[in-house]
Design a protein around this motif. Structure first.
Motif, PDB file in Angstrom:
ATOM      1  N   LEU A  75       0.903  -1.305  -0.009  1.00 39.03           N
ATOM      2  CA  LEU A  75      -0.157  -0.050  -0.056  1.00 39.03           C
ATOM      3  C   LEU A  75       0.735   1.217   0.065  1.00 39.03           C
ATOM      4  O   LEU A  75       0.613   2.183  -0.578  1.00 39.03           O
ATOM      5  N   GLY A  76       1.855   1.135   0.883  1.00 37.33           N
ATOM      6  CA  GLY A  76       2.914   2.341   0.932  1.00 37.33           C
ATOM      7  C   GLY A  76       3.379   2.696  -0.618  1.00 37.33           C
ATOM      8  O   GLY A  76       3.622   3.539  -1.090  1.00 37.33           O
ATOM      9  N   GLU A  77       3.707   1.377  -1.349  1.00 38.48           N
ATOM     10  CA  GLU A  77       4.289   1.785  -2.866  1.00 38.48           C
ATOM     11  C   GLU A  77       3.164   2.339  -3.650  1.00 38.48           C
ATOM     12  O   GLU A  77       3.803   3.034  -4.576  1.00 38.48           O
ATOM     13  N   LEU A  78       2.090   1.702  -3.563  1.00 37.90           N
ATOM     14  CA  LEU A  78       0.976   2.294  -4.567  1.00 37.90           C
ATOM     15  C   LEU A  78       0.887   3.912  -4.100  1.00 37.90           C
ATOM     16  O   LEU A  78       0.771   4.775  -5.156  1.00 37.90           O
ATOM     17  N   TYR A  79       0.764   4.451  -2.998  1.00 37.81           N
ATOM     18  CA  TYR A  79       0.681   5.830  -2.514  1.00 37.81           C
ATOM     19  C   TYR A  79       1.891   6.569  -3.097  1.00 37.81           C
ATOM     20  O   TYR A  79       1.520   7.699  -3.472  1.00 37.81           O
ATOM     21  N   ALA A  80       3.239   5.967  -2.973  1.00 37.92           N
ATOM     22  CA  ALA A  80       4.371   6.671  -3.258  1.00 37.92           C
ATOM     23  C   ALA A  80       4.434   6.514  -4.738  1.00 37.92           C
ATOM     24  O   ALA A  80       5.047   7.948  -5.386  1.00 37.92           O
ATOM     25  N   LYS A  81       3.824   5.826  -5.745  1.00 33.68           N
ATOM     26  CA  LYS A  81       3.862   5.913  -7.145  1.00 33.68           C
ATOM     27  C   LYS A  81       2.476   6.362  -7.576  1.00 33.68           C
ATOM     28  O   LYS A  81       2.684   6.542  -8.927  1.00 33.68           O
ATOM     29  N   GLY A  82       1.595   6.720  -6.903  1.00 29.28           N
ATOM     30  CA  GLY A  82       0.176   7.161  -7.247  1.00 29.28           C
ATOM     31  C   GLY A  82      -0.260   6.234  -8.450  1.00 29.28           C
ATOM     32  O   GLY A  82      -1.025   6.598  -9.223  1.00 29.28           O
ATOM     33  N   GLN A  83      -0.207   4.993  -7.711  1.00 30.76           N
ATOM     34  CA  GLN A  83      -0.813   3.764  -8.868  1.00 30.76           C
ATOM     35  C   GLN A  83      -2.147   3.435  -8.047  1.00 30.76           C
ATOM     36  O   GLN A  83      -2.273   2.992  -6.944  1.00 30.76           O
TER      37      GLN A  83
ATOM     38  N   VAL B  58      -4.198   5.400  -6.695  1.00 25.47           N
ATOM     39  CA  VAL B  58      -4.532   6.536  -5.933  1.00 25.47           C
ATOM     40  C   VAL B  58      -3.868   7.581  -6.399  1.00 25.47           C
ATOM     41  O   VAL B  58      -2.801   7.556  -6.746  1.00 25.47           O
ATOM     42  N   PRO B  59      -4.362   9.011  -5.851  1.00 22.18           N
ATOM     43  CA  PRO B  59      -3.405   9.933  -5.808  1.00 22.18           C
ATOM     44  C   PRO B  59      -2.288   9.905  -5.062  1.00 22.18           C
ATOM     45  O   PRO B  59      -2.183   9.343  -4.151  1.00 22.18           O
ATOM     46  N   ARG B  60      -0.942  10.352  -5.770  1.00 28.96           N
ATOM     47  CA  ARG B  60       0.345   9.928  -5.113  1.00 28.96           C
ATOM     48  C   ARG B  60       0.173  10.795  -3.734  1.00 28.96           C
ATOM     49  O   ARG B  60      -0.391  12.037  -3.668  1.00 28.96           O
ATOM     50  N   ASP B  61       0.772   9.980  -2.642  1.00 28.28           N
ATOM     51  CA  ASP B  61       0.547  10.731  -1.613  1.00 28.28           C
ATOM     52  C   ASP B  61       1.714  10.191  -0.664  1.00 28.28           C
ATOM     53  O   ASP B  61       1.854   9.219   0.057  1.00 28.28           O
ATOM     54  N   ASP B  62       2.636  11.203  -0.573  1.00 31.49           N
ATOM     55  CA  ASP B  62       3.919  10.684   0.296  1.00 31.49           C
ATOM     56  C   ASP B  62       3.895  10.640   1.820  1.00 31.49           C
ATOM     57  O   ASP B  62       4.434   9.810   2.412  1.00 31.49           O
ATOM     58  N   VAL B  63       2.863  11.219   2.260  1.00 30.66           N
ATOM     59  CA  VAL B  63       2.552  11.027   3.741  1.00 30.66           C
ATOM     60  C   VAL B  63       2.008   9.812   4.073  1.00 30.66           C
ATOM     61  O   VAL B  63       2.366   9.142   4.907  1.00 30.66           O
TER      62      VAL B  63
ATOM     63  N   ILE C 117       9.947  15.000   1.512  1.00 31.89           N
ATOM     64  CA  ILE C 117       8.648  15.827   1.809  1.00 31.89           C
ATOM     65  C   ILE C 117       9.085  16.711   2.893  1.00 31.89           C
ATOM     66  O   ILE C 117      10.318  16.803   3.567  1.00 31.89           O
ATOM     67  N   THR C 118       8.039  17.853   3.284  1.00 31.30           N
ATOM     68  CA  THR C 118       8.363  19.150   3.993  1.00 31.30           C
ATOM     69  C   THR C 118       8.592  18.636   5.567  1.00 31.30           C
ATOM     70  O   THR C 118       7.724  17.474   5.903  1.00 31.30           O
ATOM     71  N   PRO C 119       9.100  19.151   6.452  1.00 35.92           N
ATOM     72  CA  PRO C 119       8.965  18.920   7.696  1.00 35.92           C
ATOM     73  C   PRO C 119       7.289  18.734   8.396  1.00 35.92           C
ATOM     74  O   PRO C 119       7.314  17.728   9.116  1.00 35.92           O
ATOM     75  N   ALA C 120       6.747  19.743   7.774  1.00 36.11           N
ATOM     76  CA  ALA C 120       5.483  19.688   8.194  1.00 36.11           C
ATOM     77  C   ALA C 120       4.613  18.389   7.898  1.00 36.11           C
ATOM     78  O   ALA C 120       3.768  17.585   8.539  1.00 36.11           O
ATOM     79  N   GLN C 121       5.052  17.783   6.609  1.00 35.12           N
ATOM     80  CA  GLN C 121       4.351  16.653   6.017  1.00 35.12           C
ATOM     81  C   GLN C 121       4.863  15.402   7.069  1.00 35.12           C
ATOM     82  O   GLN C 121       4.336  14.402   6.938  1.00 35.12           O
TER      83      GLN C 121
END
Length: 315
Positions: free
Chosen positions: A240-248, A250-255, A287-291
């Motif tokens: 699931l982390g991989e899908l989020y990182a690649k935007g596969q 789902v929209p890409r979401d590094d958080v 990613i940013t410190p806030a993210q």
């Protein structure tokens, strides 16, 4: 159980009614309607067991297996299971099958495991059927035979055994199984997942991610992984982390990618450690410190929620 029913049960147990003692022990062991109290549950079980109650003997064995109110002791557990099994308790017979199956170095070894499994299976214990299937799948005490394994698993599945559906799916997914057939694997995984099996949901996600036996579909992969990951499956969390990182799918979401990889590693640091750690650290750098703070907050939130759920169902 209402207060009046509990009062009646207490009275019967105090008068030495073995069935009432067992039923009351189960209430205290599970904390149903009364505070959970393992020592009291064990006392009640042992009183009934002293009268020869097979179910009570089995429950005492279970307490020693899990260390509930006693120090964990597999030898004492086996002794209690033997007392119960000798009286025909199918659950105890199955547990003895497991005991001898996982300790093949004993002189009795796999032959004794098979005997206990067969006794339990003859009484309708479907887990015992999967035990025999496992012996054929792995070649434990019998020649390795995946077709025989499938037949035993199917007998268990016909009785509603959830794990058996998963095991058949795995046989079809493996090259050395029944002849690799991802379509059949998917069908059996779907049966297991429909019955609530988390591993089957994770395997379905993988089939859709890779397009094995189905048209590649990252949305469906995400749906199955999400279902399994929310229930704590580390494999699903990694993917699931991989899908989020690649935007596969789902929209890409590094958080969220960071969160799912962190959750997988929090459960088992050795689980795909290198890949999950490398990917998570790579995301952290971009990613940013806030993210990053938000990702860590979400991770902690999920960990606390999971611990709360585990506490609710913990035996």
């Amino acid at each position: 159980m209402n207060t009046e029913q509990l009062f009646i049960l207490l009275g019967k147990a105090e008068q030495g009614d073995a069935e009432a003692q067992v039923n009351l022990g189960m209430l205290y062991g599970k904390g149903h309607g009364v505070p959970k109290d393992y020592p009291l549950a064990r006392q009640l079980y042992e009183k009934a067991a002293a009268q020869g109650d097979a179910r009570a003997q089995f429950e005492v064995g279970v307490m020693y297996v899990h260390g509930q109110g006693v120090r964990r002791d597999d030898m004492l557990a086996r002794q209690w299971f033997e007392k119960s099994a000798d009286q025909g308790n199918a659950d105890a017979q199955y547990m003895l099958g497991v005991y001898y199956h996982i300790m093949p170095e004993r002189p009795e070894g796999y032959a004794t495991a098979r005997q206990w499994y067969e006794k339990a299976a003859a009484q309708g214990n479907s887990d015992a059927l999967t035990g025999i299937g496992g012996m054929y799948q792995d070649g434990h005490g019998v020649p390795q035979d995946h077709e025989q394994a499938r037949q035993w698993y199917e007998k268990a599945a016909a009785q509603g055994n959830v794990g058996a559906n998963l095991y058949i799916g795995c046989l079809y997914a493996q090259e050395h199984g029944l002849g690799q057939d991802y379509t059949k694997a998917r069908e059996w995984y779907e049966k297991a997942a429909a019955l609530g099996n988390v591993e089957a949901a994770a395997f379905l996600g993988e089939l859709y991610r890779l397009g094995q036996g189905v048209q590649q579909d990252f949305v469906k992969a995400w749906q199955w992984f999400e279902r399994a990951a929310e229930q704590g499956n580390e494999r699903a969390q990694v993917f699931l982390g991989e899908l989020y990182a690649k935007g596969q799918g789902v929209p890409r979401d590094d958080v969220r990618a960071y969160m799912w990889w962190s959750l997988a590693l929090a459960q088992d640091p050795c689980y795909q450690e290198y890949e999950a750690t490398k990917n998570r650290d790579e995301v952290a750098r971009r990613i940013t410190p806030a993210q990053l703070a938000e990702a860590k907050r979400l991770t902690q939130e999920h960990l606390l929620a999971r611990e709360s759920r585990v506490a609710e169902v913990r035996p």
